[in-house]
Design an enzyme around this catalytic site. Structure first.
Site, PDB file in Angstrom:
ATOM      1  N   GLN A  25      -4.607  -4.897   7.088  1.00  0.00           N
ATOM      2  CA  GLN A  25      -5.665  -5.775   6.566  1.00  0.00           C
ATOM      3  C   GLN A  25      -5.679  -7.134   7.256  1.00  0.00           C
ATOM      4  OE1 GLN A  25      -7.980  -4.778   4.580  1.00  0.00           O
ATOM      5  NE2 GLN A  25      -7.102  -2.866   3.813  1.00  0.00           N
ATOM      6  N   LYS A  49     -10.233  -0.356  10.672  1.00  0.00           N
ATOM      7  CA  LYS A  49     -10.385  -1.536   9.819  1.00  0.00           C
ATOM      8  C   LYS A  49     -10.699  -2.774  10.655  1.00  0.00           C
ATOM      9  CE  LYS A  49      -7.105   0.259   6.401  1.00  0.00           C
ATOM     10  NZ  LYS A  49      -7.893   0.654   5.247  1.00  0.00           N
ATOM     11  N   ASP A 104       3.124  -4.234   8.053  1.00  0.00           N
ATOM     12  CA  ASP A 104       1.876  -3.484   7.920  1.00  0.00           C
ATOM     13  C   ASP A 104       0.729  -4.483   8.108  1.00  0.00           C
ATOM     14  OD1 ASP A 104      -0.446  -2.346   6.966  1.00  0.00           O
ATOM     15  OD2 ASP A 104       0.445  -1.544   5.127  1.00  0.00           O
ATOM     16  N   HIS A 117       0.875  -1.174   0.000  1.00  0.00           N
ATOM     17  CA  HIS A 117       0.000   0.000   0.000  1.00  0.00           C
ATOM     18  C   HIS A 117       0.916   1.229   0.000  1.00  0.00           C
ATOM     19  CE1 HIS A 117      -2.754   2.958   1.877  1.00  0.00           C
ATOM     20  NE2 HIS A 117      -3.748   2.151   1.571  1.00  0.00           N
ATOM     21  N   CYS A 120      -4.882   2.697  -3.474  1.00  0.00           N
ATOM     22  CA  CYS A 120      -3.600   3.146  -2.879  1.00  0.00           C
ATOM     23  C   CYS A 120      -2.496   2.134  -3.133  1.00  0.00           C
ATOM     24  CB  CYS A 120      -3.726   3.426  -1.387  1.00  0.00           C
ATOM     25  SG  CYS A 120      -4.846   4.767  -1.020  1.00  0.00           S
TER      26      CYS A 120
END
Ligand SMILES: Cc1ncc(COP(=O)(O)O)c(C=O)c1O
Length: 397
Positions: A197, A220, A194, A114, A352
């Site tokens: 998600q 999220k 990261d 991302h 993104c």
């Protein structure tokens, strides 16, 4: 499990098929209630007031930190509240990497990042004369063969930034294996993962992953916007400089200078998003009360049903809860607009992740991303919408 009834938005829009959970998830009643409680009943500032409602606010804020720590298998002192994944990664880039990397050093990222886990590194690379290398894709997965890693990783590699679950392809990267492999070649590599998600879809125990930093966003994972987390190993946090200097992050200030507060408080300068942190603590409770077994079962059932139903209606790529649809003859924006007419919310664009779309040879895509409240009825609405798109746009060869 009647999960939709826990989300007030479905009372207003009972037929809504919300399939844009990769962008943000909807918020359950208990999270909204908890935040409301803060704003209505004890909306004082934290860590300062020597009076009841301020003490209550401090207790609730710190109790959210304890819940988040338990949720990812960490110690509360290793949890820094930020504004989201982007802010967390920028804190690593500006607070750790800027201080510890020098001209000629290399940063390894992947081809599926991302922008929030690429642009901070590009910016730092430009400022400090660093080199960025990319771990390549092999289909929708990363190529982590020994040969590829040997070519990319060396003694100059000081940092690796890697997404755990791709926000475009849904790919679940074997981060633990990858970290083991790169650290075997160069044990000094500092890895930031990261997890934006990942956290809403699978149990995460940061210490098992072998990472140095782990970043994610509250919004999220059924929590509010404006709150996120950076987890860091104790030793790494000790090497990190704050980026926000001012009130709230000091122990003592004189005209001559200041002494910083302990970790993690030194990284939370200024008034933090208090109600939002408390709301995130409640989102953790929400997930834990549902339980991973039921959450994962529900999500698997829904995406398996989607995989079965899509047939030849559209080309679909992706693993698990995130899929992109490629429909010959229809632009993703048109697809999303038509789906909106039947109450289906999906994302259209580059999500993104422009470099990834360039790799895939796509200008843009239509993304379907699932959460625990999605079920077969949402998939049926999506399929109905896709048939409508096909009728309007897709020409037979
Ligand atoms: C994989 C990934 N990383 C980072 C981000 C950025 O998160 P935020 O906008 O909450 O900072 C997102 C959001 O879409 C994401 O999907």
């Amino acid at each position: 499990m009647d999960i939709k009834s826990k989300f007030p938005i479905f009372k207003k829009y009972p037929d809504l098929a919300y399939l844009d959970n990769g962008a943000t998830t909807l918020k359950p009643e208990i999270v909204l209630e908890k935040m409301n409680e803060y704003y209505r009943e004890y909306s004082a500032n934290i860590h300062r007031g020597i009076y009841g409602i301020s003490e209550r606010a401090t207790e609730e804020y710190e109790s959210a930190r304890v819940k988040v720590a338990r949720f990812i298998g960490a110690a509360p002192s290793e949890i820094i509240f930020t504004f989201g994944t982007t802010a967390s990664i920028n804190l690593v880039a500006s607070g750790w990497a800027d201080k510890n990397l020098k001209r000629g050093d290399e940063i390894l990222v992947t081809e599926m990042e991302h922008h929030s886990n690429l642009v901070p590194w590009q910016n730092l690379a430009k400022k400090k004369g660093l080199k960025i290398k990319f771990l390549p894709l092999n289909g929708i997965f990363l190529d982590i063969s020994d040969e590829v890693l040997k070519n990319l990783v060396n003694e100059k590699t000081k940092m690796m930034a890697m997404v755990q679950v791709s926000n475009v392809l849904g790919t679940v990267n074997p981060v633990k294996d990858i970290i083991e492999k790169v650290k075997k070649i160069n044990p000094k590599i500092v890895v930031v993962v990261d997890g934006a998600q990942a956290v809403a879809h699978m149990p995460i125990k940061v210490k098992d992953l072998g990472a140095d930093f782990y970043a994610f966003s509250g919004h999220k994972m059924y929590g509010p916007t404006g709150i996120g987390v950076l987890w860091g190993k104790k030793e790494r946090l000790e090497e990190t400089e704050p980026v926000n200097f001012g009130g709230g992050m000091i122990e003592e200030v004189t005209e001559e200078g200041f002494r910083m507060a302990s970790i993690p408080f030194r990284f939370e300068g200024g008034t933090p998003p208090i109600g939002e942190a408390i709301g995130l603590g409640e989102a953790v409770d929400f997930i834990e009360e549902l339980g991973w077994k039921d959450i994962m079962e529900q999500e698997i059932n829904t995406y398996k049903y989607l995989e079965e139903k899509i047939g030849g209606l559209a080309e679909m790529m992706g693993e698990g809860t995130i899929k992109i649809l490629v429909m010959k003859g229809a632009h993703p924006h048109d697809v999303a607009q038509i789906l909106d007419t039947v109450g289906v919310c999906v994302r259209a664009g580059h999500h993104c992740a422009m470099p990834l779309h360039q790799k895939l040879g796509l200008m843009a895509s239509t993304r379907v991303s699932l959460a625990v409240y999605n079920d077969k009825s949402d998939v049926d609405k999506l399929i109905g919408g896709i048939k409508k798109v096909n009728k309007i746009f897709v020409k037979e060869d």
